[in-house]
Enzyme design. Sequence first.
Site, PDB file in Angstrom:
ATOM      1  N   ARG A   1      37.463  80.320  76.157  1.00 20.38           N
ATOM      2  CA  ARG A   1      38.682  79.753  75.565  1.00 20.38           C
ATOM      3  C   ARG A   1      39.895  80.180  76.385  1.00 20.38           C
ATOM      4  NH1 ARG A   1      40.262  83.523  70.228  1.00 20.38           N
ATOM      5  NH2 ARG A   1      40.253  85.502  71.364  1.00 20.38           N
TER       6      ARG A   1
ATOM      7  N   GLN B   1      41.615  91.900  69.568  1.00 22.07           N
ATOM      8  CA  GLN B   1      41.541  93.261  69.039  1.00 22.07           C
ATOM      9  C   GLN B   1      40.973  94.237  70.056  1.00 22.07           C
ATOM     10  OE1 GLN B   1      40.962  90.479  67.254  1.00 22.07           O
ATOM     11  NE2 GLN B   1      41.174  90.815  65.057  1.00 22.07           N
TER      12      GLN B   1
HETATM   13  O1  LIG Z   1      40.724  87.340  69.237  1.00 25.35           O
HETATM   14  C1  LIG Z   1      40.791  86.835  68.102  1.00 25.35           C
HETATM   15  N1  LIG Z   1      40.852  87.640  66.999  1.00 25.35           N
HETATM   16  C2  LIG Z   1      40.917  87.149  65.713  1.00 25.35           C
HETATM   17  O2  LIG Z   1      40.982  87.926  64.733  1.00 25.35           O
HETATM   18  C3  LIG Z   1      40.900  85.748  65.574  1.00 25.35           C
HETATM   19  N2  LIG Z   1      40.959  84.933  64.489  1.00 25.35           N
HETATM   20  C4  LIG Z   1      40.934  83.654  64.945  1.00 25.35           C
HETATM   21  O3  LIG Z   1      40.977  82.615  64.225  1.00 25.35           O
HETATM   22  N3  LIG Z   1      40.860  83.644  66.313  1.00 25.35           N
HETATM   23  C5  LIG Z   1      40.843  84.933  66.730  1.00 25.35           C
HETATM   24  N4  LIG Z   1      40.798  85.492  67.964  1.00 25.35           N
END
Ligand SMILES: O=c1[nH]c(=O)c2[nH]c(=O)[nH]c2[nH]1
Length: 295
Positions: free
Chosen positions: A177, A229
């Site tokens: 992505r 995260q």
């Molecule tokens: O890296 C991500 N963390 C998320 O917590 C999250 N939630 C989401 O809809 N896309 C993403 N991407």
Amino acid sequence: MAKVAAARYGKDNIRLYKVEKDEATKTHTVYEMTVRVLLEGDIQTSYTQADNSVVVATDSMKNTTYIMAKKNPVHPPELFASILGTHFIEKYKHIHTAHIDIIQHRWTRMTIDGKPHPHSFYRDGEEKRLVQAQIIEGKGIEIRSGISDLLVLKSTGSAFHHFVRDEFTTLPEVWDRILSTSVDAGWKWSTFSGVDAVKRDVALFDATWVKAREITFKLFALEESPSVQNTMYKMCEQILAAQPAVEAVDYSLPNKHYFEIDLSWHGGLKNTGKDAEVYAPQSDPNGLIKCTVTR
Ligand SMILES: O=c1[nH]c(=O)c2[nH]c(=O)[nH]c2[nH]1
């Protein structure tokens, strides 16, 4: 019976520019910043009894900021914030804490015919360098340095899968992505005993800002990111490892989504999955992921 539980006041949005002129090389270095000064202390009676005898006018705080900038270096901003805040708590006996926030704006030297120009600069982006300092009587100087508004994007090398799937979930898992965010990061220094301690460590501030940016860029670009995260946690870890005088690192990252557009309705045009080339950038809503990491 009402009482003042917390109070601070001061001048916000003090805009300040300083030029340093090296007469030997005829080279100028410029700094532009926006300063906030808020003071705390024995000022309750100004609220409760209209007692202005305890009020240092916010106009005087603005004047003081200019005078301190004339008499002292304004760079690194951590040092200037410490000098300015210390002035207020030493000058006024009833003021016990000064909160000095500095936003440093970018003026990057132009390169003309391959050479750095001595006095011409340009704004190479909205990224800012931040300092939030609290100068506390009897305790010392607490400083959080940081970066804000550093907009980054990678067009591959990011995935997001194995998240909770239930009756509220529509998001498909993705192994490839676009990842884009505007970096807000900060690193909190161990408390300094006073301005002299800040001066002793003065070289650390620019060096750590450079290192934190480098770590942010490198991890963002080089890592196969499994989630915002995890990537931000690794950034925090590396900054903590790089600078022992830093106690905590925080990041706040919006996840700026780019949606695929299904164009198959137009004669079977392929524009999803591995064929995706044209996307719709989303302004809202956005994810917002935050963390603070300590030792
Ligand atoms: O890296 C991500 N963390 C998320 O917590 C999250 N939630 C989401 O809809 N896309 C993403 N991407």
